[in-house]
Design a protein around this motif. Sequence first.
Motif, PDB file in Angstrom:
ATOM      1  N   GLY A 275       0.786  -1.239   0.000  1.00  0.00           N
ATOM      2  CA  GLY A 275       0.000   0.000   0.000  1.00  0.00           C
ATOM      3  C   GLY A 275       0.808   1.273   0.000  1.00  0.00           C
ATOM      4  O   GLY A 275       0.501   2.226  -0.723  1.00  0.00           O
ATOM      5  N   PHE A 279       0.647   3.986  -3.234  1.00  0.00           N
ATOM      6  CA  PHE A 279      -0.056   5.237  -2.959  1.00  0.00           C
ATOM      7  C   PHE A 279       0.903   6.426  -3.025  1.00  0.00           C
ATOM      8  O   PHE A 279       0.521   7.514  -3.456  1.00  0.00           O
ATOM      9  CB  PHE A 279      -0.736   5.169  -1.590  1.00  0.00           C
ATOM     10  CG  PHE A 279      -2.117   4.569  -1.610  1.00  0.00           C
ATOM     11  CD1 PHE A 279      -3.229   5.346  -1.347  1.00  0.00           C
ATOM     12  CD2 PHE A 279      -2.305   3.228  -1.908  1.00  0.00           C
ATOM     13  CE1 PHE A 279      -4.502   4.811  -1.377  1.00  0.00           C
ATOM     14  CE2 PHE A 279      -3.569   2.671  -1.937  1.00  0.00           C
ATOM     15  CZ  PHE A 279      -4.683   3.467  -1.671  1.00  0.00           C
ATOM     16  N   GLY A 287       0.083  10.127   0.557  1.00  0.00           N
ATOM     17  CA  GLY A 287      -0.423   8.867   0.030  1.00  0.00           C
ATOM     18  C   GLY A 287       0.240   7.671   0.666  1.00  0.00           C
ATOM     19  O   GLY A 287      -0.415   6.644   0.913  1.00  0.00           O
ATOM     20  N   GLY A 291      -1.656   4.753   2.429  1.00  0.00           N
ATOM     21  CA  GLY A 291      -1.476   3.447   1.800  1.00  0.00           C
ATOM     22  C   GLY A 291      -1.049   2.379   2.775  1.00  0.00           C
ATOM     23  O   GLY A 291      -1.545   1.242   2.725  1.00  0.00           O
ATOM     24  N   ALA A 295      -3.421  -0.760   3.612  1.00  0.00           N
ATOM     25  CA  ALA A 295      -2.912  -2.108   3.376  1.00  0.00           C
ATOM     26  C   ALA A 295      -3.050  -2.957   4.635  1.00  0.00           C
ATOM     27  O   ALA A 295      -3.452  -4.124   4.578  1.00  0.00           O
ATOM     28  CB  ALA A 295      -1.458  -2.051   2.925  1.00  0.00           C
TER      29      ALA A 295
END
Length: 391
Positions: A275, A279, A287, A291, A295
């Motif tokens: 993630g 991201f 991000g 992320g 995740a």
Amino acid sequence: MSLTLTILGIPSTKVPVGFATLVSFIIPPMVCYSAAAVLAVTPKTRTIRVALLPIVTLLALRAIVSLDMSLGGESWNTPFVFIMIIFIARTLEWTLAREPLKRYLRPANSPPSVIMDVINLILNLRGHGWNWSHGLYIPRQTHPTNRSAFVTHAFLSSVVHALVMSMFHQAILTLTATGVKAIPGGSESTIFDVSLPSPVRYLRSSIISICTALTIYALAQAYYDLYTVLCIFVFGQDPVQFPPAFDAPWRATSVSEFWGRRWHQWCRQSFLVMGGYPFAFFFGRTGMVFGVFLASAAIHHVALQGTNSKLESWWMFAGFGMMAPGVLAERAFLQITGRRVGGVVGWVWTMTWLLLWGNVIVEGFIRAAMFDHECLINYAPPVAGIGGTSR
């Protein structure tokens, strides 16, 4: 659809684990995962690693949807699913590596060994002693430096944490067993007792959430200590390879510090690969923060589906997802004031935020019946003698 299931060898309903299903469903992903680890430390193997990734993914998912890991009335589906997901995440991570992974920390006077490096790579989730764990925080060692004293201290630590785990686990079972049979399906349990006034209801749910966090901490620490003893005493590894798994998480004075330094970092790299990095590619540092936690939420939710397939996804995504705004709020505070969140006020803020959204996470755990059965460690003396079995 049925033809596809037949070709892949997936049964129409989950089958119990046994010798035949062990050979058919569990050994294949383990062998391929181990092969991926060998390739990860071997030069000029990226093409083969890319070809192996979908095979590991397919075999791991096949095992997840095919096996019922209920043993002796106890469900081990959640940890089994979690392990299979980690197989996929780590194989993806090794596939993306451009150069062979390098190990730089070995037992004293031990010559380089590909076999031992592969074994260590397979078992070393956080990457201590490897070149791929950039930015990993390693807590200060708390065990004695002497080898025999280190092993003794680790063993005693495992016993103490097993007792602590049993005590808080029994508290969870007791508190969630009283007057909370209002949810259809799953475990029919909740931490929110609607028969109580709101202040008492949320005080009770917060107590259960704290007990849950301490149970997970103590269980993870107990098993890590036993693993440490086994590796040093039986396989001759060096104590320096086994730094503490936790760094007193109850002392965290910021949400960032809690998740980035004081809680265990075993899944850190997997969350980044699944993630954080994707991201970050699209949304930058903000991000990456979202992320990583998304995740984590996704992996926890899929793992809990192994115990309760009807569990709503929002419990994990809201609970873990809201950790990201907490971290970003601390960054904004630093940019505005020039000071980091910390001190007593920081501790109050951290524990409040963790407890607020921890209630949501723990409610998901309870609805998934994560604690609705006895833990294996509860049957081992001296735990069984003081913990008992309430269910």
